[in-house]
Design a protein around this motif. Sequence first.
Motif, mmCIF file in Angstrom:
data_model
loop_
_atom_site.group_PDB
_atom_site.id
_atom_site.type_symbol
_atom_site.label_atom_id
_atom_site.label_comp_id
_atom_site.label_asym_id
_atom_site.label_seq_id
_atom_site.Cartn_x
_atom_site.Cartn_y
_atom_site.Cartn_z
ATOM 1 N N LEU A 1 41.744 26.867 30.540
ATOM 2 C CA LEU A 1 41.289 26.312 31.808
ATOM 3 C C LEU A 1 42.426 25.606 32.539
ATOM 4 N N ARG A 2 43.390 25.065 31.786
ATOM 5 C CA ARG A 2 44.492 24.337 32.405
ATOM 6 C C ARG A 2 45.453 25.262 33.161
ATOM 7 N N VAL A 3 45.504 26.523 32.747
ATOM 8 C CA VAL A 3 46.500 27.427 33.324
ATOM 9 C C VAL A 3 45.886 28.477 34.244
ATOM 10 N N LEU A 4 44.616 28.342 34.577
ATOM 11 C CA LEU A 4 44.010 29.313 35.498
ATOM 12 C C LEU A 4 44.731 29.347 36.846
ATOM 13 N N PRO A 5 45.052 28.189 37.467
ATOM 14 C CA PRO A 5 45.792 28.261 38.745
ATOM 15 C C PRO A 5 47.164 28.918 38.578
ATOM 16 N N GLU A 6 47.829 28.654 37.450
ATOM 17 C CA GLU A 6 49.132 29.267 37.217
ATOM 18 C C GLU A 6 49.004 30.785 37.069
ATOM 19 N N MET A 7 47.890 31.245 36.479
ATOM 20 C CA MET A 7 47.669 32.685 36.353
ATOM 21 C C MET A 7 47.530 33.339 37.726
ATOM 22 N N VAL A 8 46.822 32.673 38.618
ATOM 23 C CA VAL A 8 46.680 33.196 39.981
ATOM 24 C C VAL A 8 48.049 33.277 40.653
ATOM 25 N N THR A 9 48.838 32.226 40.518
ATOM 26 C CA THR A 9 50.180 32.220 41.114
ATOM 27 C C THR A 9 51.038 33.341 40.533
ATOM 28 N N PHE A 10 50.986 33.517 39.223
ATOM 29 C CA PHE A 10 51.757 34.578 38.573
ATOM 30 C C PHE A 10 51.362 35.946 39.107
ATOM 31 N N VAL A 11 50.078 36.195 39.295
ATOM 32 C CA VAL A 11 49.618 37.481 39.826
ATOM 33 C C VAL A 11 50.200 37.725 41.209
ATOM 34 N N ARG A 12 50.174 36.714 42.057
ATOM 35 C CA ARG A 12 50.688 36.901 43.422
ATOM 36 C C ARG A 12 52.196 37.137 43.408
ATOM 37 N N VAL A 13 52.925 36.450 42.553
ATOM 38 C CA VAL A 13 54.370 36.678 42.457
ATOM 39 C C VAL A 13 54.645 38.103 42.004
ATOM 40 N N CYS B 1 45.635 39.145 33.874
ATOM 41 C CA CYS B 1 45.449 38.112 34.901
ATOM 42 C C CYS B 1 44.920 38.714 36.193
ATOM 43 N N SER B 2 45.343 39.942 36.513
ATOM 44 C CA SER B 2 44.844 40.603 37.713
ATOM 45 C C SER B 2 43.338 40.812 37.620
ATOM 46 N N ASP B 3 42.865 41.217 36.444
ATOM 47 C CA ASP B 3 41.417 41.374 36.261
ATOM 48 C C ASP B 3 40.708 40.045 36.459
ATOM 49 N N LEU B 4 41.328 38.978 35.969
ATOM 50 C CA LEU B 4 40.732 37.647 36.110
ATOM 51 C C LEU B 4 40.641 37.237 37.571
ATOM 52 N N VAL B 5 41.733 37.439 38.309
ATOM 53 C CA VAL B 5 41.749 37.069 39.723
ATOM 54 C C VAL B 5 40.749 37.906 40.516
ATOM 55 N N GLN C 1 37.572 36.709 42.724
ATOM 56 C CA GLN C 1 37.394 37.069 44.125
ATOM 57 C C GLN C 1 36.068 37.784 44.335
ATOM 58 N N ASP C 2 35.687 38.665 43.394
ATOM 59 C CA ASP C 2 34.411 39.365 43.496
ATOM 60 C C ASP C 2 33.245 38.376 43.482
ATOM 61 N N THR C 3 33.382 37.334 42.683
ATOM 62 C CA THR C 3 32.321 36.327 42.616
ATOM 63 C C THR C 3 32.155 35.627 43.959
ATOM 64 N N MET C 4 33.274 35.276 44.572
ATOM 65 C CA MET C 4 33.207 34.623 45.878
ATOM 66 C C MET C 4 32.675 35.562 46.953
ATOM 67 N N ASP C 5 33.121 36.828 46.898
ATOM 68 C CA ASP C 5 32.635 37.803 47.884
ATOM 69 C C ASP C 5 31.142 38.053 47.728
ATOM 70 N N MET C 6 30.691 38.107 46.465
ATOM 71 C CA MET C 6 29.266 38.293 46.219
ATOM 72 C C MET C 6 28.456 37.149 46.820
ATOM 73 N N ALA C 7 28.967 35.934 46.649
ATOM 74 C CA ALA C 7 28.265 34.773 47.196
ATOM 75 C C ALA C 7 28.209 34.848 48.717
ATOM 76 N N GLN C 8 29.326 35.250 49.324
ATOM 77 C CA GLN C 8 29.345 35.367 50.778
ATOM 78 C C GLN C 8 28.396 36.455 51.255
ATOM 79 N N GLN C 9 28.288 37.537 50.464
ATOM 80 C CA GLN C 9 27.391 38.632 50.812
ATOM 81 C C GLN C 9 25.955 38.128 50.954
#
Length: 315
Positions: A7-19, A75-79, A83-91
């Motif tokens: 849980l501590r490194v979830l934001p770092e995983m997102v950053t790594f994926v974008r890099v 990490c890409s699958d995680l991200v 994102q799918d969870t957020m999109d589903m909520a917006q849907q």
Amino acid sequence: MGTNDFLRVLPEMVTFVRVAELGSFSAASGMLGLTPSAVSRQVTRLEKALQVQLIVRTTRQLRLTEPGIEAFARCSDLVKAAQDTMDMAQQYASAPRGLVRISAPKAFARHVLHPHLLNFLHHHPDVDVQLIVSDRDVDPVREGVDLVVRLTQDPPQGLASRPLMDVQTILCATPAYLARGEAIGHPHDLVSHSCLSLGEHERDNHWRFRRGDEDAEVVVHGRYVANHSEIRLEGVLAGLGIGCLPDFMARQALDEGTVVRVLPEWAFQSTYQGRACVLYPPNRFMVPKCRVLIDHLAEALAAPHLADGRRPGHG
């Protein structure tokens, strides 16, 4: 690493994926709203937490290590799941609203998409549209574009596709031009005529045709060469000769009788033909603003246009 230490490194995983996706710390920093140094520190923290080197940094480029490649896939699958969870909520939570960025080739954008986008905006006041006009292949994932319209027979892997209409290249000339020249019954007859071609590539004046099992190729010449279909149409209307045009570009002039088709029984072999499709990153929970625009364009471009029942795109 403990059970909940990830849980501590979830934001770092997102950053790594974008890099890894963008290939640089500076590009990732722009997307994430961070400084390049902050992005670098987050990746370093992730490497320390995982106890493996993920990225080899050089002055010119970044390269994923072997564990970095595997970590990127996971990490890409995680991200994507997040994102799918957020999109589903917006849907479920919202009606169509917000900005849709859509890219399309220049001629198609101007003469096909633009009128239907105006109609769409009229019927959906809470949705805004940014039309990006470009003849290059835009990558919707890397460039942050929601929808990409592309003329292709084979949609690229990794993108969902919905067909809009068929496009073919046809030959046209004014009745007056044809009346004063030699009759044209076969592609080889074009040798004695002035022909308007693209001129983008060395062999653009090598026109190829097919009729059933019969192929023909002829080297044409003319006084006017232009890599813009609207300009070629104006040249045809000015009586300069026979022009190769996308059928949607010539449709109004054909309907009005100011031009006629030349060699209609022969299929002109061109790279600018095939099926116009709207492409987008696959997502089971597409946001409403994109879904309604895709539906609008698909319905509008599939509707019968000509009196004989042919659909748009068939000259």
